[in-house]
Design an enzyme around this catalytic site. Sequence first.
Site, PDB file in Angstrom:
ATOM      1  N   LYS A  56     -95.969  -7.158 -55.642  1.00  9.44           N
ATOM      2  CA  LYS A  56     -94.437  -6.698 -55.591  1.00  9.44           C
ATOM      3  C   LYS A  56     -93.669  -7.509 -56.291  1.00  9.44           C
ATOM      4  O   LYS A  56     -92.979  -8.418 -56.028  1.00  9.44           O
ATOM      5  CB  LYS A  56     -93.755  -6.344 -54.651  1.00  9.44           C
ATOM      6  CG  LYS A  56     -93.763  -5.716 -53.726  1.00  9.44           C
ATOM      7  CD  LYS A  56     -92.832  -5.573 -52.092  1.00  9.44           C
ATOM      8  CE  LYS A  56     -93.177  -4.665 -51.191  1.00  9.44           C
ATOM      9  NZ  LYS A  56     -92.515  -5.153 -49.948  1.00  9.44           N
ATOM     10  N   LYS A  85    -102.357 -12.193 -40.148  1.00  9.61           N
ATOM     11  CA  LYS A  85    -103.115 -11.250 -39.705  1.00  9.61           C
ATOM     12  C   LYS A  85    -103.007  -9.944 -41.117  1.00  9.61           C
ATOM     13  O   LYS A  85    -104.308  -9.064 -40.837  1.00  9.61           O
ATOM     14  CB  LYS A  85    -102.372 -10.828 -38.635  1.00  9.61           C
ATOM     15  CG  LYS A  85    -102.053 -11.671 -37.369  1.00  9.61           C
ATOM     16  CD  LYS A  85    -102.042 -10.484 -36.238  1.00  9.61           C
ATOM     17  CE  LYS A  85    -100.726 -11.549 -35.892  1.00  9.61           C
ATOM     18  NZ  LYS A  85     -99.611 -10.444 -34.123  1.00  9.61           N
ATOM     19  N   ARG A 132    -100.928  -0.943 -38.316  1.00  7.87           N
ATOM     20  CA  ARG A 132    -101.565  -1.786 -39.459  1.00  7.87           C
ATOM     21  C   ARG A 132    -103.637  -1.274 -39.374  1.00  7.87           C
ATOM     22  O   ARG A 132    -104.279  -1.593 -40.168  1.00  7.87           O
ATOM     23  CB  ARG A 132    -102.686  -3.177 -38.717  1.00  7.87           C
ATOM     24  CG  ARG A 132    -101.176  -4.237 -38.732  1.00  7.87           C
ATOM     25  CD  ARG A 132    -101.490  -5.593 -38.481  1.00  7.87           C
ATOM     26  NE  ARG A 132    -100.644  -6.908 -37.440  1.00  7.87           N
ATOM     27  CZ  ARG A 132     -99.957  -7.562 -38.336  1.00  7.87           C
ATOM     28  NH1 ARG A 132    -100.419  -7.350 -39.509  1.00  7.87           N
ATOM     29  NH2 ARG A 132     -99.329  -8.265 -37.721  1.00  7.87           N
ATOM     30  N   PHE A 150     -90.623  -0.688 -49.049  1.00  9.45           N
ATOM     31  CA  PHE A 150     -91.605  -1.704 -47.696  1.00  9.45           C
ATOM     32  C   PHE A 150     -92.873  -0.482 -47.585  1.00  9.45           C
ATOM     33  O   PHE A 150     -92.552   1.194 -47.016  1.00  9.45           O
ATOM     34  CB  PHE A 150     -90.375  -1.716 -46.548  1.00  9.45           C
ATOM     35  CG  PHE A 150     -91.568  -2.376 -45.657  1.00  9.45           C
ATOM     36  CD1 PHE A 150     -91.204  -3.720 -45.980  1.00  9.45           C
ATOM     37  CD2 PHE A 150     -92.646  -2.516 -44.204  1.00  9.45           C
ATOM     38  CE1 PHE A 150     -91.960  -4.844 -45.152  1.00  9.45           C
ATOM     39  CE2 PHE A 150     -92.709  -3.120 -43.645  1.00  9.45           C
ATOM     40  CZ  PHE A 150     -92.748  -4.219 -43.705  1.00  9.45           C
ATOM     41  N   GLU A 209    -105.125 -12.899 -49.700  1.00  9.12           N
ATOM     42  CA  GLU A 209    -103.779 -12.801 -48.887  1.00  9.12           C
ATOM     43  C   GLU A 209    -103.652 -10.777 -48.900  1.00  9.12           C
ATOM     44  O   GLU A 209    -104.317 -10.032 -49.822  1.00  9.12           O
ATOM     45  CB  GLU A 209    -102.574 -13.114 -49.863  1.00  9.12           C
ATOM     46  CG  GLU A 209    -101.471 -14.211 -48.899  1.00  9.12           C
ATOM     47  CD  GLU A 209    -101.202 -13.907 -48.073  1.00  9.12           C
ATOM     48  OE1 GLU A 209    -101.306 -12.288 -47.151  1.00  9.12           O
ATOM     49  OE2 GLU A 209     -99.855 -14.456 -47.547  1.00  9.12           O
ATOM     50  N   ASP A 210    -102.686  -9.976 -48.297  1.00 10.23           N
ATOM     51  CA  ASP A 210    -101.780  -9.347 -47.949  1.00 10.23           C
ATOM     52  C   ASP A 210    -101.740  -8.762 -49.138  1.00 10.23           C
ATOM     53  O   ASP A 210    -102.244  -7.664 -50.092  1.00 10.23           O
ATOM     54  CB  ASP A 210    -101.918  -8.176 -46.921  1.00 10.23           C
ATOM     55  CG  ASP A 210    -100.867  -8.736 -46.182  1.00 10.23           C
ATOM     56  OD1 ASP A 210    -100.006  -9.927 -47.030  1.00 10.23           O
ATOM     57  OD2 ASP A 210    -100.074  -8.803 -44.533  1.00 10.23           O
ATOM     58  N   ASP A 256     -97.857  -4.419 -40.860  1.00  5.95           N
ATOM     59  CA  ASP A 256     -97.298  -4.242 -40.405  1.00  5.95           C
ATOM     60  C   ASP A 256     -95.674  -3.740 -40.394  1.00  5.95           C
ATOM     61  O   ASP A 256     -95.484  -4.190 -41.589  1.00  5.95           O
ATOM     62  CB  ASP A 256     -97.526  -5.314 -38.412  1.00  5.95           C
ATOM     63  CG  ASP A 256     -97.261  -6.167 -38.902  1.00  5.95           C
ATOM     64  OD1 ASP A 256     -96.854  -6.912 -40.326  1.00  5.95           O
ATOM     65  OD2 ASP A 256     -95.871  -6.268 -38.388  1.00  5.95           O
ATOM     66  N   ASP A 260     -95.260 -11.195 -52.138  1.00  9.14           N
ATOM     67  CA  ASP A 260     -93.334 -10.404 -51.926  1.00  9.14           C
ATOM     68  C   ASP A 260     -92.489 -11.544 -52.903  1.00  9.14           C
ATOM     69  O   ASP A 260     -92.684 -11.729 -54.158  1.00  9.14           O
ATOM     70  CB  ASP A 260     -93.028 -10.045 -50.408  1.00  9.14           C
ATOM     71  CG  ASP A 260     -92.125  -9.420 -50.554  1.00  9.14           C
ATOM     72  OD1 ASP A 260     -91.566  -8.606 -51.504  1.00  9.14           O
ATOM     73  OD2 ASP A 260     -91.105  -9.812 -49.688  1.00  9.14           O
TER      74      ASP A 260
HETATM   75  P1  IMP Z   1     -93.444 -13.558 -49.079  1.00  7.83           P
HETATM   76  O1  IMP Z   1     -93.412 -14.876 -48.600  1.00  7.83           O
HETATM   77  O2  IMP Z   1     -91.937 -13.089 -49.343  1.00  7.83           O
HETATM   78  O3  IMP Z   1     -94.366 -13.661 -50.580  1.00  7.83           O
HETATM   79  O4  IMP Z   1     -94.572 -12.686 -47.260  1.00  7.83           O
HETATM   80  C1  IMP Z   1     -95.376 -12.613 -47.971  1.00  7.83           C
HETATM   81  C2  IMP Z   1     -95.603 -11.583 -46.476  1.00  7.83           C
HETATM   82  O5  IMP Z   1     -94.359 -10.870 -46.468  1.00  7.83           O
HETATM   83  C3  IMP Z   1     -96.953 -11.311 -46.947  1.00  7.83           C
HETATM   84  O6  IMP Z   1     -97.927 -11.504 -45.986  1.00  7.83           O
HETATM   85  C4  IMP Z   1     -96.944  -9.963 -45.085  1.00  7.83           C
HETATM   86  O7  IMP Z   1     -97.101 -10.042 -44.323  1.00  7.83           O
HETATM   87  C5  IMP Z   1     -94.991  -9.621 -45.339  1.00  7.83           C
HETATM   88  N1  IMP Z   1     -94.789  -8.634 -46.029  1.00  7.83           N
HETATM   89  C6  IMP Z   1     -93.904  -8.614 -47.863  1.00  7.83           C
HETATM   90  N2  IMP Z   1     -93.917  -7.044 -48.096  1.00  7.83           N
HETATM   91  C7  IMP Z   1     -94.110  -6.437 -47.329  1.00  7.83           C
HETATM   92  C8  IMP Z   1     -94.252  -5.538 -47.080  1.00  7.83           C
HETATM   93  O8  IMP Z   1     -93.915  -4.090 -47.769  1.00  7.83           O
HETATM   94  N3  IMP Z   1     -94.778  -4.525 -45.888  1.00  7.83           N
HETATM   95  C9  IMP Z   1     -95.492  -4.954 -44.670  1.00  7.83           C
HETATM   96  N4  IMP Z   1     -95.175  -6.599 -44.457  1.00  7.83           N
HETATM   97  C10 IMP Z   1     -94.691  -7.557 -46.093  1.00  7.83           C
HETATM   98 MG    MG Z   2     -99.124 -11.808 -44.942  1.00 11.85          MG
END
Ligand code: IMP
Ligand code: MG
Length: 180
Positions: A131, A43, A165, A152, A99-100, A159, A103
């Site tokens: 990040k 979301k 959000r 974070f 994507e938002d 969220d 990470d």
């Molecule tokens: P990844 O698979 O670790 O790259 O994570 C991606 C997902 O983790 C993102 O699409 C977010 O939904 C969530 N996420 C990662 N870092 C944050 C943050 O700082 N705040 C909120 N959600 C995060």
């Molecule tokens: Mg996401």
Amino acid sequence: MLTNNVERILIDEEKLMNRIREMGRQITEDYRGKDLVLICILKGAVIFASDLAREIKLPLAMDFMAVSSYGSSTKSSGVVRILKDLDQEIEGRHVLIVEDIVDSGLTLHYLTENLMTRKPASLKICTCLDKPERRVTPVKIDYVGFNIPDEFVIGYGLDYAEEYRNLPFIGVLSKDAYKK
Ligand code: IMP
Ligand code: MG
């Protein structure tokens, strides 16, 4: 109040909108004349994708995918599940994942592998936030809104335990807000 658990504002509304306008302009140039499908990852990316789509001055389709890699905690489980798949076929089309935040990179690594098996004409990634310090799996990101430090963040679609959000800016979640 909604903003009580915001330690500080990292990116305000004006900065977000200016950058998204620039990204929209770039994407408009890059995809002119192509059959473009934006894939919004639910979301978190829903607010970014809504603003970005309106800054892309081309005909395009939007589709949505929901994946889970986070529960209510702030650490990635490393497990990615598809909760909702695309409605449309992407074979032969130009796909841009929206994507938002990137990470660990685990979610996008999984998604790109999965979507490539459907034979799109091209597959690129656009993220509002990155990040880079946190990367576990390398991913090639084509459009990045902002690089941010390893903190974070919440707001603008992001969220913490399904809250925040709707904040119109990107803020750092205060340490006392973490549920133990
Ligand atoms: P990844 O698979 O670790 O790259 O994570 C991606 C997902 O983790 C993102 O699409 C977010 O939904 C969530 N996420 C990662 N870092 C944050 C943050 O700082 N705040 C909120 N959600 C995060
Ligand atoms: Mg996401």
